[in-house]
Write an enzyme that holds these catalytic residues in place. Structure first.
Site, PDB file in Angstrom:
ATOM      1  N   CYS A   1       0.848  -1.190   0.000  1.00  0.00           N
ATOM      2  CA  CYS A   1       0.000   0.000   0.000  1.00  0.00           C
ATOM      3  C   CYS A   1       0.884   1.240   0.000  1.00  0.00           C
ATOM      4  O   CYS A   1       2.108   1.149   0.085  1.00  0.00           O
ATOM      5  CB  CYS A   1      -0.941   0.014   1.213  1.00  0.00           C
ATOM      6  SG  CYS A   1      -0.055   0.159   2.779  1.00  0.00           S
TER       7      CYS A   1
ATOM      8  N   CYS B   1       3.378   1.733   2.811  1.00  0.00           N
ATOM      9  CA  CYS B   1       4.657   1.030   2.693  1.00  0.00           C
ATOM     10  C   CYS B   1       5.697   1.949   2.069  1.00  0.00           C
ATOM     11  O   CYS B   1       6.849   2.001   2.515  1.00  0.00           O
ATOM     12  CB  CYS B   1       4.502  -0.225   1.842  1.00  0.00           C
ATOM     13  SG  CYS B   1       3.391  -1.463   2.544  1.00  0.00           S
TER      14      CYS B   1
ATOM     15  N   CYS C   1      46.623 -16.615  -5.580  1.00  0.00           N
ATOM     16  CA  CYS C   1      46.572 -16.976  -4.160  1.00  0.00           C
ATOM     17  C   CYS C   1      45.303 -16.390  -3.552  1.00  0.00           C
ATOM     18  O   CYS C   1      44.535 -15.700  -4.216  1.00  0.00           O
ATOM     19  CB  CYS C   1      47.802 -16.488  -3.410  1.00  0.00           C
ATOM     20  SG  CYS C   1      47.864 -14.698  -3.203  1.00  0.00           S
TER      21      CYS C   1
ATOM     22  N   CYS D   1      44.422 -12.731  -3.861  1.00  0.00           N
ATOM     23  CA  CYS D   1      43.854 -12.288  -5.145  1.00  0.00           C
ATOM     24  C   CYS D   1      42.329 -12.305  -5.089  1.00  0.00           C
ATOM     25  O   CYS D   1      41.663 -11.388  -5.579  1.00  0.00           O
ATOM     26  CB  CYS D   1      44.337 -13.190  -6.281  1.00  0.00           C
ATOM     27  SG  CYS D   1      46.109 -13.139  -6.569  1.00  0.00           S
TER      28      CYS D   1
ATOM     29  N   ASP E   1      10.970 -37.245  11.342  1.00  0.00           N
ATOM     30  CA  ASP E   1       9.522 -37.264  11.201  1.00  0.00           C
ATOM     31  C   ASP E   1       9.126 -38.650  10.718  1.00  0.00           C
ATOM     32  O   ASP E   1       9.829 -39.248   9.890  1.00  0.00           O
ATOM     33  CB  ASP E   1       9.085 -36.204  10.178  1.00  0.00           C
ATOM     34  CG  ASP E   1       7.588 -36.172  10.022  1.00  0.00           C
ATOM     35  OD1 ASP E   1       6.881 -36.059  11.031  1.00  0.00           O
ATOM     36  OD2 ASP E   1       7.113 -36.271   8.870  1.00  0.00           O
TER      37      ASP E   1
ATOM     38  N   ASP F   1      10.117 -34.066   5.159  1.00  0.00           N
ATOM     39  CA  ASP F   1       9.853 -34.026   3.716  1.00  0.00           C
ATOM     40  C   ASP F   1      10.062 -32.641   3.118  1.00  0.00           C
ATOM     41  O   ASP F   1       9.953 -32.461   1.912  1.00  0.00           O
ATOM     42  CB  ASP F   1       8.447 -34.524   3.399  1.00  0.00           C
ATOM     43  CG  ASP F   1       7.358 -33.688   4.074  1.00  0.00           C
ATOM     44  OD1 ASP F   1       7.658 -32.562   4.530  1.00  0.00           O
ATOM     45  OD2 ASP F   1       6.206 -34.142   4.139  1.00  0.00           O
TER      46      ASP F   1
ATOM     47  N   ASP G   1       7.189 -30.043   7.013  1.00  0.00           N
ATOM     48  CA  ASP G   1       8.120 -29.885   8.122  1.00  0.00           C
ATOM     49  C   ASP G   1       8.969 -28.626   7.999  1.00  0.00           C
ATOM     50  O   ASP G   1       9.962 -28.491   8.711  1.00  0.00           O
ATOM     51  CB  ASP G   1       9.052 -31.106   8.189  1.00  0.00           C
ATOM     52  CG  ASP G   1       8.285 -32.410   8.258  1.00  0.00           C
ATOM     53  OD1 ASP G   1       7.357 -32.483   9.059  1.00  0.00           O
ATOM     54  OD2 ASP G   1       8.616 -33.330   7.494  1.00  0.00           O
TER      55      ASP G   1
END
Length: 826
Positions: free
Chosen positions: A25, A28, A93, A96, A507, A708, A712
């Site tokens: 809106c 915001c 290295c 860098c 689970d 799963d 969860d």
């Protein structure tokens, strides 16, 4: 304020436009404006809710774009960014990679985050496309003295990157060969002269000029990269390995030139020292580049699963072989026996067994028929398949897996923090030690040349590369090995956390069991006057609107028996405990016994049957019509065949195993006894799983949650490590840290094996990298000189031996990481 300062002030101001997400809106937009105006150096903020864009004028001398983005995000909104991965060339290295990161973050306005991995030689950059483009990123990288590979339109990023890597290795190989061609005869002649193996002619003045002629190409062709890299590093206000090598070799070479031009300076040249130093270190870097490339072998193996072409069927039924990049979503494709499936799709015609082992780690082929999904990169068996492309390009499961592995490889676990802090101060410290060594030995011994030799040895033997490679190469190998076994780490940090776990929470449904519950018993009550068919029809009529697995099992049982449920008019679910619905003139409730007990309903007539079925490990559902008991329906979910083995392996790994389930305690205990878990939490509703994980964590335990990835999700996010059991296509589960794409519970102990092996390798690498430098830098500085029992070559360490040690120090770290690929994960 003078004109120059006024002009500088004006040059610092910049107007940016940011695409903002999450606004609902006009308030915001006002909230964002208020938050941005609080930032120092921000003026003229305008946030348009309609176009969802924020226009900001900011003084870049006081506030950066990243701070603006951070303030927007802290206000509860987002900024649309783009992520790109660019292969980087020219890095030698760890410093860098830090230079490239710094250049991207400080020199490119739209970059919000940048991470450069020295081991994989890739930069992952988050940037705001409306502020800066890819060309800006490349320009900043090149200005910092490195290269970025931008794939051409018709060339895949992988091919372009591979070509760039091969060109870089070929360049190093050419320079090494040139170094050998000149340094080897120089070294042999010099040593022969020093040991008196040649005649008086070798001491003539022209021989030193010959040495100069042989050493110069090595110094400024083979060793040119070290000069260029050192200058780049210093220009970025840091120092890397190139600085040490360039300084060490230049001291020996420069002193020798002075002796050549001004004989009064000394009577011995050290051209062979500078030439052999450079050649040996170039050998080490060349072998390191080749070996380091192998740590990303799993990624290339995954990339190699994609065929180059696909057979498309047009509207007339004609077949045409086209490039894989031209396949579009919705195309009809034909896959012959033995061919790789080119893209993700759905089978329309034909039946076959498809080998998905390269994605899931499971060796047995999977039967596929019309309506089944297939994944690009898997191998068709003996049947002929016709399929419709459902995902192509970057949207395929294989592309997502590759992206997941690459992102995990690019992360920095906490264990690397110490190495990063040391690497930041390493080179300046070594230079200080080298200078101090030179001054002390010159003062103590009174001779310039021996002091100079020690200075060169200290500069050359120090190896920051081993510190920089210790963690990322092991992470690359570990995550790659995991991918080969169907274990996808979404965050590299999960590798480290997993080694500290002491508890695994499983689970039940879909994790320990197959997740496909089926009706086992239908027990009507005689007083209700119903038979099994009537009882099932009543229950299925109420469960039509349910998304719960138990409800679906009842509906499926009715369909299998050709029982048509009656139409329902109202429906409501009680959070996994039961459902109630209005079917015709009747009010029907179907749910767990505890749900009815909470409502004060007497279940005495069916209590014995409930207890008997629960003792058998079945989930019991009570069916009630118009407040009258009608009967019971039990549902069972078969254990996965590997659940018992997986839990036994977790126990042998020293982990406590806990099971969460919505079942009643008796049923839960029956299943728990079958698979031998340590603890059981029964009657846990889906929304309570996260709280239960938190409760276990509050006991001081480090917890992994395995589920799963969908129902969860909150529990996976709460756990220290969330593991989602999916399939080869379920790779975008946001809440999980690890995805077990095989769908097997054995993936959990495999994850522990991979994590422990990877962290063990990282600790070995870090120990070697620290021990090497802590032990050998003092040796090069001459701390063993007073001890006459020590071999002479250690008391006065020659720079050539120092270079040899330095060349193979980082190589040993990379090779140790590669050993992870040889580890057997069963």
């Amino acid at each position: 304020m003078d004109d120059k300062n006024i002009q500088d002030s004006k040059n610092r101001w910049r107007r940016i436009e940011l695409p903002v997400t999450g606004m609902t809106c006009a308030n915001c937009a006002a909230n964002i404006e208020r938050g941005l105006k609080k930032l120092d150096g921000v003026a003229n903020v305008s946030v348009n809710f309609g176009s969802e864009r924020a226009r900001v004028d900011l003084d870049e001398g006081k506030t950066g774009i990243s701070e603006v983005v951070d303030r927007i995000q802290r206000s509860g909104y987002g900024v649309a960014t783009q992520r790109i991965e660019l292969p980087i060339t020219g890095m030698t290295c760890a410093n860098c990679s830090a230079n490239v990161e710094r250049a991207l973050k400080k020199k490119v306005p739209g970059v919000t985050d940048a991470s450069v991995n020295f081991a994989s030689e890739r930069a992952t950059v988050d940037f705001i496309p409306s502020v800066s483009g890819i060309d800006d990123l490349v320009a900043a990288i090149e200005k910092a003295g490195y290269g970025a590979v931008v794939p051409e339109e018709n060339v895949s990023a992988e091919d372009a990157e591979l070509s760039a890597r091969q060109a870089e290795i070929a360049d190093q190989t050419r320079k090494f060969i040139a170094g050998v061609v000149f340094a080897l005869p120089l070294f042999l002649l010099s040593m022969a002269r020093d040991f008196g193996l040649t005649g008086p002619w070798s001491h003539a003045a022209w021989v030193n000029w010959l040495f100069f002629a042989l050493a110069t190409p090595v110094q400024f062709y083979t060793g040119w990269d070290y000069y260029v890299g050192g200058i780049k590093s210093l220009r970025n206000k840091s120092a890397n390995m190139d600085v040490l090598v360039a300084m060490g070799s230049s001291v020996a070479y420069g002193y020798s030139v002075c002796v050549l031009l001004f004989p009064a300076v000394g009577d011995h040249v050290y051209f062979e020292t500078s030439a052999v130093i450079i050649t040996l270190i170039k050998l080490g870097k060349m072998l390191e580049a080749r070996t380091k490339g192998r740590t990303g072998g799993a990624i290339r193996k995954l990339m190699g699963l994609r065929p180059d072409t696909a057979v498309v069927i047009d509207d007339d039924g004609n077949e045409q072989e086209i490039a894989l990049t031209r396949v579009q979503q919705g195309d009809r494709l034909r896959v012959r026996p033995g061919e790789r499936i080119p893209v993700d799709g759905q089978v329309q015609e034909g039946r076959s067994a498809v080998d998905e082992s390269m994605l899931t780690g499971e060796p047995l082929p999977v039967d596929k028929g019309p309506g089944d999904k297939v994944v690009g990169g898997t191998i068709n068996g003996q049947g002929l398949l016709q399929l419709t492309a459902t995902a192509v390009g970057k949207d395929t499961a294989l592309a997502q897996i590759i992206r997941l592995v690459q992102e995990a490889q690019g992360t920095r676990p906490p264990i690397q923090a110490l190495a990063d802090r040391v690497a930041a101060y390493f080179v300046p410290t070594i230079i200080a030690v080298a200078v101090a060594t030179f001054l002390i030995w010159w003062a103590v011994g009174g001779q310039f040349v021996p002091a100079m030799i020690r200075l060169v040895a200290v500069l050359v033997i120090a190896c920051p590369c081993a510190l920089g490679l210790a963690t990322p190469t092991a992470i690359m190998a570990g995550t790659g090995k995991g991918a080969e076994s169907g274990i996808l780490f979404k965050r590299g940090i999960a590798l480290e956390i997993a080694t500290r776990l002491d508890t695994v929470i499983l689970d039940k449904t879909g994790t320990i069991t197959e997740g496909k519950p089926a009706v086992a018993d239908i027990v009507p009550i005689e007083s209700a006057g119903l038979d099994e068919t009537s009882l099932l029809r009543i229950a299925a009529s109420a469960e039509q609107g349910s998304e719960h697995p138990l409800g679906k099992a009842i509906v499926n049982a009715a369909k299998e028996r050709a029982i048509r449920p009656e139409k329902l008019s109202t429906f409501s679910a009680a959070g996994g405990s039961g459902v109630e619905a209005r079917v015709g003139e009747h009010h029907i409730r179907v749910g767990k016994p505890g749900w009815f007990a909470e409502q004060g309903m007497a279940l005495a007539p069916v209590a014995d049957d409930i207890e008997r079925l629960q003792y058998e490990g079945k989930t019991v559902m009570v069916v009630v019509r118009d407040d009258a008991l009608c009967g019971l329906i039990s549902v069972s979910d078969r254990l996965k065949p590997d659940s018992t083995d997986a839990i036994d392996r977790l126990h042998r790994q020293g982990l406590s195993v806990v099971m969460l389930t919505g079942d009643n305690p008796r049923t839960a205990r029956t299943i728990a006894d079958q698979v031998k878990v340590d603890d059981v939490y029964a009657e846990v509703r889906p929304e309570e799983k996260s709280a239960k994980v938190r409760e276990i964590q509050e006991e001081g335990r480090k917890v992994a949650m395995v589920g799963d990835g969908i129902n969860d999700a909150p529990a996976l996010a709460q756990a220290d490590v969330g593991m989602a059991i999916g399939t080869g296509t379920d790779v975008a589960i946001e809440s999980a840290d690890v995805i077990l794409s095989s769908g097997s519970l054995l993936g959990v102990p495999r994850t522990m094996d991979v994590s422990r092996a990877t962290m063990r390798t990282i600790r070995q690498n870090l120990f070697w990298a620290f021990f090497y430098n802590v032990a050998l830098v003092p040796v090069a500085a001459g701390v063993l000189q007073p001890f006459e029992g020590v071999p002479a070559f250690l008391r006065q360490l020659h720079p050539i031996l120092a270079a040899l040690a330095m060349a193979f120090s980082s190589l040993s770290v990379v090779t140790n990481s590669l050993r992870l690929y040889g580890k057997k994960i069963r």
